[in-house]
Scaffold this motif. Sequence first.
Motif, PDB file in Angstrom:
ATOM      1  N   GLN A 131      82.834  12.719  47.836  1.00  0.00           N
ATOM      2  CA  GLN A 131      83.893  11.721  48.040  1.00  0.00           C
ATOM      3  C   GLN A 131      85.270  12.236  47.639  1.00  0.00           C
ATOM      4  N   GLY A 132      85.500  13.538  47.850  1.00  0.00           N
ATOM      5  CA  GLY A 132      86.808  14.127  47.581  1.00  0.00           C
ATOM      6  C   GLY A 132      87.031  14.515  46.136  1.00  0.00           C
ATOM      7  N   LYS A 133      86.032  14.329  45.285  1.00  0.00           N
ATOM      8  CA  LYS A 133      86.207  14.618  43.855  1.00  0.00           C
ATOM      9  C   LYS A 133      85.629  15.974  43.457  1.00  0.00           C
ATOM     10  N   GLY A 134      84.996  16.651  44.401  1.00  0.00           N
ATOM     11  CA  GLY A 134      84.427  17.947  44.090  1.00  0.00           C
ATOM     12  C   GLY A 134      85.378  19.071  44.431  1.00  0.00           C
ATOM     13  N   GLY A 135      85.001  20.259  44.022  1.00  0.00           N
ATOM     14  CA  GLY A 135      85.749  21.455  44.384  1.00  0.00           C
ATOM     15  C   GLY A 135      84.811  22.439  45.051  1.00  0.00           C
ATOM     16  N   VAL A 136      85.325  23.159  46.027  1.00  0.00           N
ATOM     17  CA  VAL A 136      84.512  24.143  46.748  1.00  0.00           C
ATOM     18  C   VAL A 136      85.031  25.539  46.423  1.00  0.00           C
ATOM     19  N   ALA A 137      84.205  26.304  45.719  1.00  0.00           N
ATOM     20  CA  ALA A 137      84.532  27.702  45.456  1.00  0.00           C
ATOM     21  C   ALA A 137      84.357  28.479  46.746  1.00  0.00           C
ATOM     22  N   ALA A 138      85.381  29.221  47.161  1.00  0.00           N
ATOM     23  CA  ALA A 138      85.297  29.857  48.473  1.00  0.00           C
ATOM     24  C   ALA A 138      86.186  31.091  48.570  1.00  0.00           C
ATOM     25  N   PRO A 139      85.631  32.259  48.328  1.00  0.00           N
ATOM     26  CA  PRO A 139      86.317  33.493  48.734  1.00  0.00           C
ATOM     27  C   PRO A 139      86.186  33.650  50.242  1.00  0.00           C
ATOM     28  N   SER A 140      86.784  34.685  50.788  1.00  0.00           N
ATOM     29  CA  SER A 140      86.690  34.900  52.232  1.00  0.00           C
ATOM     30  C   SER A 140      85.246  35.152  52.653  1.00  0.00           C
ATOM     31  N   ALA A 141      84.894  34.694  53.853  1.00  0.00           N
ATOM     32  CA  ALA A 141      83.507  34.717  54.331  1.00  0.00           C
ATOM     33  C   ALA A 141      83.184  36.058  54.983  1.00  0.00           C
ATOM     34  N   ASN A 142      83.146  37.091  54.151  1.00  0.00           N
ATOM     35  CA  ASN A 142      82.828  38.443  54.610  1.00  0.00           C
ATOM     36  C   ASN A 142      82.176  39.199  53.476  1.00  0.00           C
ATOM     37  N   LYS A 143      81.589  40.344  53.787  1.00  0.00           N
ATOM     38  CA  LYS A 143      81.049  41.200  52.737  1.00  0.00           C
ATOM     39  C   LYS A 143      82.204  41.694  51.866  1.00  0.00           C
ATOM     40  N   PHE A 144      81.936  41.868  50.592  1.00  0.00           N
ATOM     41  CA  PHE A 144      82.978  42.195  49.629  1.00  0.00           C
ATOM     42  C   PHE A 144      83.735  43.462  50.024  1.00  0.00           C
ATOM     43  N   GLY A 145      85.072  43.356  50.023  1.00  0.00           N
ATOM     44  CA  GLY A 145      85.942  44.479  50.326  1.00  0.00           C
ATOM     45  C   GLY A 145      86.211  44.690  51.793  1.00  0.00           C
ATOM     46  N   HIS A 146      85.501  43.974  52.667  1.00  0.00           N
ATOM     47  CA  HIS A 146      85.666  44.172  54.102  1.00  0.00           C
ATOM     48  C   HIS A 146      86.789  43.271  54.632  1.00  0.00           C
ATOM     49  N   VAL A 147      87.073  43.415  55.923  1.00  0.00           N
ATOM     50  CA  VAL A 147      88.137  42.644  56.567  1.00  0.00           C
ATOM     51  C   VAL A 147      87.768  41.160  56.567  1.00  0.00           C
ATOM     52  N   SER A 148      88.708  40.311  56.181  1.00  0.00           N
ATOM     53  CA  SER A 148      88.461  38.873  56.144  1.00  0.00           C
ATOM     54  C   SER A 148      88.338  38.304  57.556  1.00  0.00           C
ATOM     55  N   PRO A 149      87.554  37.227  57.719  1.00  0.00           N
ATOM     56  CA  PRO A 149      87.380  36.614  59.037  1.00  0.00           C
ATOM     57  C   PRO A 149      88.440  35.556  59.325  1.00  0.00           C
ATOM     58  N   THR A 150      88.913  35.521  60.543  1.00  0.00           N
ATOM     59  CA  THR A 150      89.874  34.486  60.938  1.00  0.00           C
ATOM     60  C   THR A 150      89.350  33.617  62.071  1.00  0.00           C
TER      61      THR A 150
END
Length: 339
Positions: A131-150
Amino acid sequence: MPESLDLSAIADAARRLERGELVAFPTETVYGLGADAENPLAVAKIYQAKGRPSNHPVIVHLAPEADIGYWAKDVSPQAHQLIAAFWPGPLTLILKRATHIPDTVAGGQDSIGLRCPSHPVAQALLRNFKQGKGGVAAPSANKFGHVSPTTAQHVRDEFGDDTNGLLTCVLDGGQSDVGIESTIVDMSRGHAVLLRPGHISAAQIAAVLGVAPLLPDAAAPRASGTLESHYAPHTPVVLLPHEQMHAVLQQLHAHGKRIALMHHSFTATVPLAASIGLPAQPALYAHDLYAALRAMDDAHADVIMVEAPPDDDGWNGVNDRLRRAAHDSSGILLKLLQD
């Protein structure tokens, strides 16, 4: 960006987050790999899926109506000024972590990275989650160190079936508008420190605070995307100024190397495995950067040559990403010319 929100898919994704699953979702910067920020077991799945070091913190994404005081303590008036000026938007603030928030999102530090994204799909997801009270931990959705997805397809290409069932859902929100990760400003030590440049510039931050942010020092907290090598495709990247491009391309061609070229003002005179011209405006260049690097990777070249953009404030975010992607340009060139 989608013309309308798929509310059913967004509600399903929120339920998955609440069950401790991983969900990939769009933001205006890049796509994030999200988990419930208050569930250490769920956050651990992010590190497992990405192959990310456990001491490398992640950013917690909040809904626009979220209570910042729940997540952070001792929030300064200057931090509130930046929130008022740039949230929702591509700005992450490093603040002192509230003691009840698990340190798994902070890499064991007493600080926390918080941001409020402006993308409508991200906002809808965050408002649905708890209900909007949580937080979402979110680094970029790629393998670590690789190019980020757009794009959502970049996420699917990145992981495929290689998350052991950890990533259970990918929300599609079209191509990210900004195209590079958020600006990160440390406000946990009483003054503003620019830890990672991005779409929001140091000059814009100074205009709000009345003083320019400082550069990082040895005491600065660890933050996402600030390692020396990051944002890198699988193909080696060499970053060179315009005036050196012609001679180096000639040398590489003479050694029989397959070259993929990214440029904004340079015209090559040797055969290329692939070539992409990017806009000469920093915001447009940033929007296209990661998609171009992924396309260059698909060319199966020996090296990706990148013409260095201008070295001024407007290009700081782009230049930061390129320098990290090409962190060993001289060593790569030396090896290529010795083979």
